[in-house]
Design an enzyme around this catalytic site. Structure first.
Site, PDB file in Angstrom:
ATOM      1  N   HIS A 116       0.849  -1.187   0.000  1.00 58.11           N
ATOM      2  CA  HIS A 116       0.000   0.000   0.000  1.00 58.11           C
ATOM      3  C   HIS A 116       0.879   1.230   0.000  1.00 58.11           C
ATOM      4  CE1 HIS A 116      -3.257   2.741   0.890  1.00 58.11           C
ATOM      5  NE2 HIS A 116      -4.079   1.760   0.569  1.00 58.11           N
TER       6      HIS A 116
ATOM      7  N   ASP B 168      -8.023  -5.101   0.037  1.00 60.17           N
ATOM      8  CA  ASP B 168      -8.577  -5.895  -1.053  1.00 60.17           C
ATOM      9  C   ASP B 168      -8.205  -7.365  -0.968  1.00 60.17           C
ATOM     10  OD1 ASP B 168      -9.998  -3.921  -2.324  1.00 60.17           O
ATOM     11  OD2 ASP B 168      -8.237  -3.162  -3.364  1.00 60.17           O
TER      12      ASP B 168
HETATM   13  N1  CMC Z   1       4.070  -7.618  -5.031  1.00 59.49           N
HETATM   14  C1  CMC Z   1       5.426  -7.629  -5.169  1.00 59.49           C
HETATM   15  N2  CMC Z   1       6.221  -6.544  -4.961  1.00 59.49           N
HETATM   16  C2  CMC Z   1       5.620  -5.424  -4.591  1.00 59.49           C
HETATM   17  C3  CMC Z   1       4.221  -5.315  -4.421  1.00 59.49           C
HETATM   18  C4  CMC Z   1       3.450  -6.478  -4.661  1.00 59.49           C
HETATM   19  N3  CMC Z   1       2.127  -6.454  -4.510  1.00 59.49           N
HETATM   20  N4  CMC Z   1       3.899  -4.053  -4.060  1.00 59.49           N
HETATM   21  C5  CMC Z   1       5.056  -3.374  -4.001  1.00 59.49           C
HETATM   22  N5  CMC Z   1       6.094  -4.196  -4.313  1.00 59.49           N
HETATM   23  C6  CMC Z   1       7.517  -3.832  -4.303  1.00 59.49           C
HETATM   24  C7  CMC Z   1       7.899  -3.011  -5.522  1.00 59.49           C
HETATM   25  O1  CMC Z   1       8.338  -3.827  -6.588  1.00 59.49           O
HETATM   26  C8  CMC Z   1       8.992  -2.125  -4.960  1.00 59.49           C
HETATM   27  O2  CMC Z   1      10.163  -2.921  -4.851  1.00 59.49           O
HETATM   28  P1  CMC Z   1      11.613  -2.220  -5.089  1.00 59.49           P
HETATM   29  O3  CMC Z   1      11.749  -1.209  -3.981  1.00 59.49           O
HETATM   30  O4  CMC Z   1      12.573  -3.354  -4.995  1.00 59.49           O
HETATM   31  O5  CMC Z   1      11.567  -1.600  -6.456  1.00 59.49           O
HETATM   32  C9  CMC Z   1       8.537  -1.826  -3.544  1.00 59.49           C
HETATM   33  O6  CMC Z   1       7.727  -2.974  -3.164  1.00 59.49           O
HETATM   34  C10 CMC Z   1       7.728  -0.538  -3.403  1.00 59.49           C
HETATM   35  O7  CMC Z   1       6.612  -0.631  -4.303  1.00 59.49           O
HETATM   36  P2  CMC Z   1       6.044   0.592  -5.140  1.00 59.49           P
HETATM   37  O8  CMC Z   1       5.370   0.040  -6.365  1.00 59.49           O
HETATM   38  O9  CMC Z   1       7.116   1.619  -5.332  1.00 59.49           O
HETATM   39  O10 CMC Z   1       4.969   1.158  -4.115  1.00 59.49           O
HETATM   40  P3  CMC Z   1       3.791   2.133  -4.469  1.00 59.49           P
HETATM   41  O11 CMC Z   1       3.475   2.856  -3.240  1.00 59.49           O
HETATM   42  O12 CMC Z   1       4.089   2.922  -5.703  1.00 59.49           O
HETATM   43  O13 CMC Z   1       2.574   1.121  -4.868  1.00 59.49           O
HETATM   44  C11 CMC Z   1       0.732  -0.331  -4.692  1.00 59.49           C
HETATM   45  C12 CMC Z   1       1.575   0.729  -3.992  1.00 59.49           C
HETATM   46  C13 CMC Z   1      -0.522  -0.619  -3.855  1.00 59.49           C
HETATM   47  C14 CMC Z   1       0.278   0.170  -6.066  1.00 59.49           C
HETATM   48  C15 CMC Z   1       1.576  -1.626  -4.843  1.00 59.49           C
HETATM   49  O14 CMC Z   1       1.952  -2.098  -3.567  1.00 59.49           O
HETATM   50  C16 CMC Z   1       0.863  -2.707  -5.625  1.00 59.49           C
HETATM   51  O15 CMC Z   1       0.932  -2.723  -6.863  1.00 59.49           O
HETATM   52  N6  CMC Z   1       0.115  -3.650  -4.926  1.00 59.49           N
HETATM   53  C17 CMC Z   1      -0.682  -4.640  -5.616  1.00 59.49           C
HETATM   54  C18 CMC Z   1      -2.000  -4.008  -6.068  1.00 59.49           C
HETATM   55  C19 CMC Z   1      -2.970  -3.801  -4.915  1.00 59.49           C
HETATM   56  O16 CMC Z   1      -3.186  -4.679  -4.093  1.00 59.49           O
HETATM   57  N7  CMC Z   1      -3.608  -2.613  -4.898  1.00 59.49           N
HETATM   58  C20 CMC Z   1      -4.654  -2.287  -3.910  1.00 59.49           C
HETATM   59  C21 CMC Z   1      -4.241  -1.245  -2.926  1.00 59.49           C
HETATM   60  S1  CMC Z   1      -5.404  -1.189  -1.534  1.00 59.49           S
HETATM   61  C22 CMC Z   1      -6.857  -0.541  -2.201  1.00 59.49           C
HETATM   62  C23 CMC Z   1      -6.713   0.891  -2.483  1.00 59.49           C
HETATM   63  O17 CMC Z   1      -6.805   1.707  -1.544  1.00 59.49           O
HETATM   64  O18 CMC Z   1      -6.505   1.231  -3.659  1.00 59.49           O
END
Ligand code: CMC
Length: 431
Positions: free
Chosen positions: A310, A367
């Site tokens: 998140h 989720d």
């Molecule tokens: N699986 C594997 N690796 C992950 C995941 C995941 N679900 N989420 C983040 N990471 C890794 C990412 O690759 C990165 O690694 P590194 O630092 O080595 O490059 C690190 O963790 C930080 O991730 P980020 O993508 O920079 O984080 P963000 O804040 O931009 O993204 C997120 C947040 C929710 C989009 C992401 O965690 C994600 O894609 N999760 C899966 C989709 C999901 O469940 N979304 C629902 C969110 S809750 C409902 C809502 O409020 O929207």
């Protein structure tokens, strides 16, 4: 927001710029850089707004490090345990818990407006039967502007805004249920106004003219809780969209329709559908949790563990804690045995002890378990994000209303240009 006596200094090109520090009611501090460009020519750059406050808001307090979420000062735990969704919606939109008489009015007003214009049937018929209900939902919400053109007036009276709020709260479940009925080719069910908000929606979803469908109280209560848990979450992708669209003085319906589209993506609200599809895929592939954990960690593999991570929670998502418990209760009360729940639990167990997930503070989010409850309640997978939209509606409305009442300027970020410098036009024969 209060100005503090503190300032931060920025040293640039031999000049020193004083940047005021402001603080919110929970003492979180921010640099106010609104005058920085005028003084120094500098803008700030923050792709994805990871560390940028876009507004001041009195609606939701969230501390992602401590796992705290409060609507208007009330904890999500207390609200989910004790309140009805309409009560919480009133709180979020109008700022205080309603007194008994206010709640009765609010319920009556919403109940009275649940019908939608018969011409919506014509609109629905125009969609192919396999249309995703999120696309139908956002289109039909925009269409409300055609039926209520007074909602378009950019200088709206607060009475008209209140009317638009009631209509939207009342009609969204009807539109959502009709989108589903249209998809599966069943007759549309009209609202039944002796039922409560959740019961009415369930009847329109699952009732048919041939059968006397009575919504199960366990299902009503679970739905009520799920809607409360999704009701508001400060400046996330869809809510920021609603505010930015509304900042151009677009109507409430147009702004919320944009929010629905923003919610649809799998990184945001669409994750609940994506989680179940992922769990199903793992099950179909033999249920090897470790194989998918390895894929999620492999930077060359686009696979992500849906329902994990998140932007703001770097500790457990407090909503996920409540939902996980509710999922166990609902499944046992309804006598549902869902094999994907075991896969979900297995994934969670491995992830919570795996250094990749632990180091990045990736925990199950709201989720991860909500899809499992929706399935147990009989909601089809492609309707999960629609359920999220129904829950999030009060949050979008409250944020749009607050933005308007604060008289916020039009949203318009800046950029750092990385394209070509000025060059001469080259005629076609010389390229
Ligand atoms: N699986 C594997 N690796 C992950 C995941 C995941 N679900 N989420 C983040 N990471 C890794 C990412 O690759 C990165 O690694 P590194 O630092 O080595 O490059 C690190 O963790 C930080 O991730 P980020 O993508 O920079 O984080 P963000 O804040 O931009 O993204 C997120 C947040 C929710 C989009 C992401 O965690 C994600 O894609 N999760 C899966 C989709 C999901 O469940 N979304 C629902 C969110 S809750 C409902 C809502 O409020 O929207």
């Amino acid at each position: 927001m209060a100005e503090t006596a503190e300032t931060a200094e920025l040293h640039f090109n031999g000049e020193v710029y004083q940047i005021p520090v402001v603080k919110g009611t929970e003492n979180e501090k921010a640099l106010d850089i609104s005058k920085l460009r005028g003084q120094s020519g500098l803008i700030t750059l923050d792709a994805g707004f990871k560390n940028t406050g876009s507004t001041q808001s009195a609606i939701t307090f969230l501390d992602g490090e401590k796992g705290i979420l409060r609507y208007r000062g009330y904890t999500i735990e207390q609200l989910a345990e004790n309140a009805s969704f309409l009560e919480v919606a009133y709180l979020i939109i109008y700022g205080e818990l309603p007194k008994a008489e206010q709640l009765e009015h609010w319920r009556n007003d919403i109940t009275y407006h649940t019908l939608i214009h018969e011409d919506f049937k014509v609109l629905l018929e125009g969609f192919p039967s396999n249309s995703h209900p999120m696309g139908v939902l956002s289109s039909l919400v925009t269409s409300l502007t055609a039926f209520y053109p007074e909602s378009l007036d950019p200088v709206r009276s607060s009475n008209e805004v209140d009317m638009s709020i009631i209509r939207l709260m009342a009609k969204l479940p009807t539109i959502a249920a009709w989108a589903y009925k249209n998809e599966i080719g069943q007759p549309l069910m009209y609202p039944k106004n002796d039922l409560d908000y959740c019961g009415n929606f369930l009847k329109m979803m699952f009732g048919t003219p041939a059968e006397n469908y009575e919504p199960n109280p366990v299902v009503i209560s679970a739905l009520n809780k799920l809607l409360i848990l999704h009701a508001e979450h400060e400046q996330n992708c869809s809510t920021s969209t609603v505010r930015i669209v509304g900042s151009s003085q677009a109507s409430l319906y147009a702004s919320v329709s944009a929010g629905i589209n923003a919610l649809w993506g799998p990184l945001h609200g669409g994750a609940n559908q994506a989680v179940i599809e992922m769990l199903e895929a793992i099950k179909a592939d033999g249920g090897d949790v470790n194989k998918y954990m390895a894929k999620a960690k492999d930077k060359n593999d686009p696979f992500r563990l849906m329902g994990f991570g998140h932007r703001v929670y770097k500790n457990f998502d407090p909503r996920a804690r409540i939902i996980k418990k509710a999922a166990d209760e609902v499944l046992s009360q309804l006598g549902v045995k869902d094999p994907v729940l075991e896969i979900a639990k297995g994934l969670e167990e491995v992830a919570l002890s795996d250094p990749y997930f632990v180091d990045r503070k990736l925990y199950p989010n709201v989720d991860f378990y909500s899809g499992i409850i929706y399935r147990a309640l009989g909601i089809p997978t492609n309707m999960f994000t629609v359920m999220f939209a129904m829950g999030r509606l009060p949050g979008w409305i409250a944020q749009w209303k607050e933005m308007r009442e604060n008289g916020e300027p039009i949203g318009r970020p800046r950029q750092v240009y990385t394209g070509e410098n000025a060059r001469e036009y080259v005629s076609l024969d010389k390229r």
